[in-house]
Write a protein that holds these residues in place. Structure first.
Motif, PDB file in Angstrom:
ATOM      1  N   UNK A 308     100.892  13.150 -10.574  1.00 53.84           N
ATOM      2  CA  UNK A 308     101.970  12.243 -10.986  1.00 53.84           C
ATOM      3  C   UNK A 308     102.065  11.014 -10.086  1.00 53.84           C
ATOM      4  N   UNK A 309     101.330  10.996  -8.986  1.00 55.32           N
ATOM      5  CA  UNK A 309     101.276   9.828  -8.118  1.00 55.32           C
ATOM      6  C   UNK A 309      99.994   9.059  -8.429  1.00 55.32           C
ATOM      7  N   UNK A 310     100.107   7.751  -8.642  1.00 54.39           N
ATOM      8  CA  UNK A 310      98.951   6.978  -9.100  1.00 54.39           C
ATOM      9  C   UNK A 310      97.852   6.966  -8.048  1.00 54.39           C
ATOM     10  N   UNK A 311      98.207   6.904  -6.763  1.00 53.34           N
ATOM     11  CA  UNK A 311      97.179   6.908  -5.719  1.00 53.34           C
ATOM     12  C   UNK A 311      96.376   8.198  -5.730  1.00 53.34           C
ATOM     13  N   UNK A 312      97.062   9.328  -5.843  1.00 54.19           N
ATOM     14  CA  UNK A 312      96.341  10.602  -5.885  1.00 54.19           C
ATOM     15  C   UNK A 312      95.525  10.717  -7.167  1.00 54.19           C
ATOM     16  N   UNK A 313      96.093  10.245  -8.259  1.00 50.15           N
ATOM     17  CA  UNK A 313      95.381  10.269  -9.533  1.00 50.15           C
ATOM     18  C   UNK A 313      94.073   9.483  -9.432  1.00 50.15           C
ATOM     19  N   UNK A 314      94.141   8.280  -8.866  1.00 52.49           N
ATOM     20  CA  UNK A 314      92.938   7.466  -8.718  1.00 52.49           C
ATOM     21  C   UNK A 314      91.962   8.069  -7.717  1.00 52.49           C
ATOM     22  N   UNK A 315      92.481   8.778  -6.717  1.00 54.36           N
ATOM     23  CA  UNK A 315      91.594   9.446  -5.767  1.00 54.36           C
ATOM     24  C   UNK A 315      90.776  10.523  -6.451  1.00 54.36           C
ATOM     25  N   UNK A 316      91.389  11.248  -7.385  1.00 58.09           N
ATOM     26  CA  UNK A 316      90.632  12.257  -8.132  1.00 58.09           C
ATOM     27  C   UNK A 316      89.644  11.615  -9.095  1.00 58.09           C
ATOM     28  N   UNK A 317      90.005  10.484  -9.719  1.00 58.31           N
ATOM     29  CA  UNK A 317      89.023   9.811 -10.580  1.00 58.31           C
ATOM     30  C   UNK A 317      87.857   9.280  -9.749  1.00 58.31           C
ATOM     31  N   UNK A 318      88.152   8.880  -8.513  1.00 54.61           N
ATOM     32  CA  UNK A 318      87.085   8.451  -7.602  1.00 54.61           C
ATOM     33  C   UNK A 318      86.076   9.573  -7.406  1.00 54.61           C
ATOM     34  N   UNK A 319      86.573  10.777  -7.117  1.00 53.00           N
ATOM     35  CA  UNK A 319      85.683  11.930  -6.961  1.00 53.00           C
ATOM     36  C   UNK A 319      84.900  12.162  -8.246  1.00 53.00           C
ATOM     37  N   UNK A 320      85.605  12.112  -9.365  1.00 48.72           N
ATOM     38  CA  UNK A 320      84.973  12.397 -10.644  1.00 48.72           C
ATOM     39  C   UNK A 320      83.794  11.480 -10.928  1.00 48.72           C
ATOM     40  N   UNK A 321      83.974  10.188 -10.667  1.00 47.82           N
ATOM     41  CA  UNK A 321      82.928   9.232 -11.039  1.00 47.82           C
ATOM     42  C   UNK A 321      81.788   9.184 -10.030  1.00 47.82           C
ATOM     43  N   UNK A 322      81.952   9.811  -8.869  1.00 43.30           N
ATOM     44  CA  UNK A 322      80.789  10.032  -8.006  1.00 43.30           C
ATOM     45  C   UNK A 322      79.764  10.888  -8.739  1.00 43.30           C
TER      46      UNK A 322
END
Length: 535
Positions: A308-322
């Motif tokens: 629910x926090x945008x920073x954490x959400x984007x951090x997980x998408x960062x991992x995903x797109x690696x």
């Protein structure tokens, strides 16, 4: 007239040397913020210009190598000792993209006032640490031996810890301590790999090691490759070595989070590319990398859905797109490797842009929590700055994210193996889920009225009272809520423009990444540049 070789030596050293000198000057002038800002912007600008010149030279002439501080030409069975710096098409592209990001982010940080909403941060140490981080990133891309690469990682670690814990809040110190512990484990594994490599080949120079490893037994080669992959996989946040990232990045100031998200994991990806193509060609670990890439994509995006926090959400998408980058590296064909390199450049620009936008959202609305946000569409500039890179990240045509993913899928289909087809399916699913994630942010933060958010009407004092009563409320105290400074908006817009440029000139850029992939798979241009002769 200075000989051309001397010019090349100076040029290759500039991206590392100038930021280090700039950091020293900034430390000496800690009470002169205007001087610090000028030196920082000037040093990174010099690094960018030098990187752009190297991009042109390598595109025309191929790789260059320089040896700095060498000694012992006679009496050493393994040749002269010293530092070898190598720049080829891959390294020069990474340098250009990285220095663009580093320059725009520091301008953003200066426009923000660096303090990130509080008044008790030691801002005089921010810019020197940032310049040291810049030097570490650039040196990692230029390193021509394992130990120099290790030193680059350690420089990054030291600067990163300072930047992560800036302000010394409890959350930042906790995240910084976790980051340092994980990085130290990675460094110890890397050191073990360096010792193993030297014991096996008698050298740490990457080109010499590549030649000598051809005569080493496959079991020893695979064991060494496995050790290095673990070390680099932690740096790159490849699953299952990625759990540290979502807890470390979101607590840092917005510019720090942006540059970390854009660059630091890509240094690990770059190291994996070098190891897989230069030192251990032949695909001995390709199946393992495919499985890791698939798991990284799916686990990362599923984690993003739950945030629910945008920073954490984007951090997980960062991992995903690696995972997409590991996909291209594992398939290993020229088109898939070219697509992976293109996707690395795309992701650096897009992910950094999104984290900078989150900083603008915090400045505009006082929070990055979807439970408190709403009505941000009232700011059309902010809405556009988020929507375009978000669609790019999700792979909507005609953006660079779509182009890179299509090329990766083409490489996977041409490979034709079961694992490759699973990766193709996983890539499509991940892309669709990424669209769902960014659409959820859009509908909640921008489209709905803020009064409809679960905590949209709470003031900080009301939230504090609810917390005392045991309610689960996200409280974020900030002192800088209000209008977005132009000096923050303009660098974000410039970063967005750089991402769009990657789309507009996708043809020439893909031609360049194709040449880079050809050189990586061939190896001879790199070996000839370092060792000379016809390799």
């Amino acid at each position: 007239m200075i000989p051309q070789s001397s010019w090349i030596t100076v040029l290759i050293a500039l991206p590392t040397l100038v930021p280090f000198l700039g950091a020293a000057l900034c430390l000496l002038q800690g009470r002169n913020p205007r001087f610090q800002r000028a030196v920082t912007v000037g040093a990174i600008s010099v690094a960018l210009i030098a990187s752009a010149m190297m991009l042109y030279l390598t595109s025309v002439n191929g790789p260059y190598a320089v040896k700095i501080g060498g000694w012992g030409d006679e009496g050493y069975p393994n040749g002269p000792l010293g530092i070898t710096l190598v720049v080829d098409r891959l390294a020069s592209l990474m340098l250009v993209v990285s220095t663009i990001v580093l320059l725009l982010v520091v301008v953003y940080a200066i426009g923000q006032g660096i303090r990130d909403g509080t008044t008790d941060q030691p801002v005089s140490i921010f810019l020197p640490s940032y310049l040291i981080l810049t030097a570490g990133v650039c040196n990692a891309f230029l390193a021509g031996d394992l130990f120099n690469l290790y030193v680059s990682f350690e420089v990054l670690l030291a600067a990163s810890f300072v930047l992560l814990t800036l302000g010394a809040s409890a959350d930042r110190v906790r995240a910084g301590a976790s980051y340092v512990m994980v990085s130290m484990v990675s460094s110890l594994i890397f050191l073990a790999g360096i010792a193993f490599a030297y014991a096996t080949t008698g050298t740490l120079n990457l080109a010499e090691m590549a030649v000598r490893l051809d005569d080493v037994s496959s079991g020893t080669r695979n064991a060494l490759f496995a050790v290095l992959l673990v070390a680099f996989g932690i740096k790159a946040a490849v699953f299952p070595l990625s759990t540290w990232l979502p807890d470390s990045y979101p607590t840092a100031p917005a510019p720090v989070t942006a540059v970390f998200a854009g660059l630091l994991t890509k240094v690990g990806v770059y190291a994996i590319i070098r190891a897989n193509t230069l030192l251990f060609p032949g695909g001995s670990m390709d199946n393992l990398l495919m499985v890791a890439g698939l798991a990284t994509m799916l686990v990362g995006i599923l984690g993003a859905i739950a945030q629910s926090d945008i920073k954490r959400l984007l951090s997980f998408t960062l991992v995903s797109h690696i995972g997409y980058m590991i996909f291209g590296i594992a398939v290993g064909s020229e088109i898939s490797l070219s697509a992976a390199i293109y996707y690395v450049a795309h992701h650096i620009l897009v992910q950094t842009t999104l984290f900078l936008v989150v900083g603008l959202i915090e400045r505009q609305a006082g929070s990055a929590s979807l439970r408190r946000l709403g009505g941000l569409f009232a700011s059309p500039v902010l809405a556009a700055l988020f929507l375009i890179p978000a669609l790019n990240l999700g792979g909507i045509p005609p953006f660079s994210g779509f182009i890179g993913k299509v090329a990766l899928l083409e490489g996977g289909v041409k490979d034709g193996s079961v694992l490759a087809w699973l990766l193709v399916a996983g890539s499509v699913i991940t892309s669709l889920l990424t669209l769902y994630v960014v659409a959820r942010v859009w509908t909640k933060a921008f489209w709905r009225p803020r009064a409809d958010a679960p905590e949209g009407g709470l003031t900080n004092s009301t939230a504090s009272a609810l917390i005392e009563e045991g309610e689960d409320v996200l409280l974020e105290e900030r002192e800088d809520v209000g209008r977005m400074p132009a000096a923050m908006v303009l660098p974000t817009a410039a970063m967005l423009a750089a991402g769009i440029a990657l789309t507009v000139w996708a043809g020439p850029i893909f031609g360049f990444t194709g040449d880079a992939a050809h050189d990586l798979n061939d190896r001879r241009p790199y070996l000839t540049a370092v060792l000379g002769g016809d390799r």
